[in-house]
Motif scaffolding. Sequence first.
Motif: not given
Length: 153
Positions: A38-39, A41-42, A45, A112, A115-116, A119, A127, A148
């Motif tokens: 997941e991180l 992926h962030v 992005n 994004l 991503s939000h 997180i 974030i 973050i």
Amino acid sequence: MESCFEKSLNVLSLKLNNEKITIIKNIEKVEIVGYESELVHVFINILNNAKDAFCEAKVNKRIIFLDILKEKSKIVIKIKDNAGGINSSIIDKIFDPYFTTKHKSQGTGIGLYMSHQIITKHMDGQIEVSNSKYEYENEKYKGALFTITFYGE
């Protein structure tokens, strides 16, 4: 934590190299348990958006800075570029679902937002984005700054 960022760079290395983007890292040894993909992926992005911003802004010297720091009981990740920043009229909307400044064929406005969600909902972090002015090697720059934060126990 560093391995997450390195995996992101591996995915994007060809694009970043083609656009002549330099990555400057300042990484303290910190660990976040779980959520590695997941991180990654962030990071992808945020880096992809910075790459697109460089292309739009026609910046010659292209730099992305990554700082991963431990501050008391929290871990802070800062990713900033020198692509000129985000227009103040849209900066508050960039984490909204389906918000994009790109042509429909290039973006969906979901990166994004996701991503939000990753997180804040999955990793219990925070974030934020702002525009930042800073100096590096005696040159003044302006760009987007993504911060973050993960809070410890």
